[in-house]
Design an enzyme around this catalytic site. Sequence first.
Site, PDB file in Angstrom:
ATOM      1  N   TYR A 189       0.821  -1.213   0.000  1.00 53.37           N
ATOM      2  CA  TYR A 189       0.000   0.000   0.000  1.00 53.37           C
ATOM      3  C   TYR A 189       0.858   1.268   0.000  1.00 53.37           C
ATOM      4  CZ  TYR A 189      -3.962  -3.072   1.156  1.00 53.37           C
ATOM      5  OH  TYR A 189      -4.931  -4.055   1.126  1.00 53.37           O
ATOM      6  N   TYR A 193     -11.241  -1.288  -0.144  1.00 49.94           N
ATOM      7  CA  TYR A 193     -11.260  -0.846   1.258  1.00 49.94           C
ATOM      8  C   TYR A 193      -9.946  -0.224   1.689  1.00 49.94           C
ATOM      9  CZ  TYR A 193      -8.503  -4.473   3.700  1.00 49.94           C
ATOM     10  OH  TYR A 193      -7.495  -5.249   4.194  1.00 49.94           O
ATOM     11  N   ARG A 194      -8.880  -0.414   0.915  1.00 47.27           N
ATOM     12  CA  ARG A 194      -7.581   0.236   1.143  1.00 47.27           C
ATOM     13  C   ARG A 194      -6.921   0.331  -0.214  1.00 47.27           C
ATOM     14  NH1 ARG A 194      -4.745  -3.781   5.360  1.00 47.27           N
ATOM     15  NH2 ARG A 194      -3.376  -2.183   6.184  1.00 47.27           N
TER      16      ARG A 194
END
Lengths: 244, 515
Positions: free
Chosen positions: B94, B471-472
């Site tokens: 991420y 969601y991320r």
Amino acid sequence: MMISRRAVLGAALTGGAIAAAGTLPAWATDADGMAAAPVEAPRLLVDSAMPAAFAEAATAALTASGLGGGGTVVIDGDGTAALAASAAWLAARPGRRLVGLVKDADGILFHQFARTDRTHWLSIGHHGQSEELAFQSRHRIVGLSFNRGLARTLAADLAASSADFTVTDQPMMDHAGPVAAPFAVRSDTPAAARGWETTLGETLGWIAAGRWPAHPPEPGQTFSGRGIRDATRTFAVTSFVIAS
Amino acid sequence: MSTKYVALPKGVSEKDFDAAIAEYRVILGDQNVFTDEAHLVSYNKIMIPDSDANHTPSAAICPASTEEVQRCVAVCNKYKVPVWPISTGRNLGYGSAAPGSRGQVVMDLRRMNRIIEVDAALGTALVEPGVTFQQLYDYLQEHKIPLWLSCPAPSSIAGPLGNAVDRGVGYTPYGEHFMFSCGMEVVMPTGEVLKTGMGSLPNSNTAQVFKWGYGPYLDGIFTQSNYGIVTKMGFWLMPAPPAFKPYVIRYPEETDIVDIVETLRPLRMAMIIPNAVVIVHALWELGSFLKRSEHYAGKGTIPDDVVARLVKQNKVGMWNVYCGLYGSPEQNEVNWKIIEATVKASGKGELLTAEQVGDDPVFKYRADLMQGKMNTAEFGLYNWRGGGGSAWFAPVSQARGSETLKQMAMAKKILGKYGFDYVAEFIVGWRDMHHIVDLLYDRTDPAQMQAAHACFDELLTEFSKEGYGTYRVNTAFMDKVADSYGPVKREINRKIKRALDPNGIIAPGKSGIWN
């Protein structure tokens, strides 16, 4: 002799002035909190699948610099414990240095284990070759002031051995200005008899010893050559020199 | 613009930055303020398909206390210097420890690593951002406290606070980490310290046991956001069960995902399966210990028939469902019979216990994760393709078989278009599925970098069209994902940001929130 010659050759290819072999480059003495030289012989961390030439060349450079080799940790299989132990060894005393060539996953994990507050990265690069990309040898070097000239030197060796390759030099700092003239391939250099691991090991050994000559900054660039592809090998590895 | 710094914060002059750095040094000491590339390279190493230069920090500062964070925030306000707070910075797929955009100062909170309190009776912990799961695990072991952690796959090196604030998940019955958090201390952009829930009540001893406090529940707005810097967080820890029985159910076909979800959802909702079940595709399972190049050398996505061959050779399932039973031996026995009967009645799936699996390292690491034991086995995935590239694509779906099949087909089609492999798993929530696809690529190959970026972009576009939100997401695509949730939500987020952080100094752009 070969080690000194190669170091000089690498710097000469940049077209810039170099420090005389045996003198410490400026960065080693005035960089932010950096020890002028290792307080003890640097240690090597090498994956067992990599040719011995890397560790031999690095050790030879360290020996020639007067430091000697501080031993080699060989990773065979699950390297988690060795990586954690090496990171702990490094952080335990200021002035230590570690030269590594490990599989990508181990390189990522080691980066996580290394303490950001107690370590300095002097060099970091990725090296890959696979059948998927037709066995072209690919190298991506993060350009730092400590490893300037590494990409060019590596490219010169690969070119001299008529390899099919790309070497990308990606400086962390944005250096404006003209790109230095492309290097000339020297067919009379001993590079043809060397693999890239030898050049890399030797250069990283010099960097770890604080004896790699200072090189002028350059903008990012990619060197490439079209030539022989070695269909017998695949690898995806990370190289580094890290100091405490 | 030429500068002596590796980078400068956007809109900040070198002179002002000099002054800010000087003030950080007074607060933190020279040894905790970094502007040299030898240190900063560590905060610039990314795995996502984006240029390193877009995420180069100008500096890193390392406060060791809430008070130091407050003082640094005051300096940031004074000179309008943006900071990107990280706890342990191990959010690899991420964006790692690198800031969202070039020139931001990384505020590295790893020195704030105190375990402030563990209450063995109530099963609570209060920790700072730099505490790692390994550290908390060791603390529990050392003090013989019979509580279990829930950790994500990078486990030992990641930390509970950062993971929960990013709404990460783990694999035990407490696997929805934010759900099992209780109470925060937050340094606001103004420098005030907010304690959420019961924490702001003088003499309260209920901050880690009652989440809601009085009035609006605020904790949520400090997750995946840039409204403040979380400097302490409370957690509920799971009482160690008298018995733990891990098991795996292996399925031979990709289309079995439909039956898997339909079979297991009722068991999960009824809490007969109490933990966050993980349904692992063969390539995730195999990729953690195999190298792609040794099994497939052609261009493009690894063909299905090669995957099928590897599945047979290595005796894994095309889907591998990992679950655990937690309780007394008697409770586990009752639930085991229900699970055995359900799987048998479904007519599919091979149900195997730890004893039946034997000495299988993949099962062992999954079993470890399901009991909150540290390991880093999943890092092996980074050898599957090699080259140091990874981006986690994380769409959410309903826990319905038809939905998961549709998502898998969409992901495989788009990945295939760009020559990437479907390396994925589903994590079963209470009624949802987190579909995690690890887009693995080679950063030494510029063409793959470009393809990975385009592939990720298309995944987001196409999934959003179908109503599947992520969601991320990594720092290169936060604006795009924020857009996918619509203009009203984005504008409300911006209004809150402007109200709380008028100078826009905390993590500008985080989750697509700018002021």
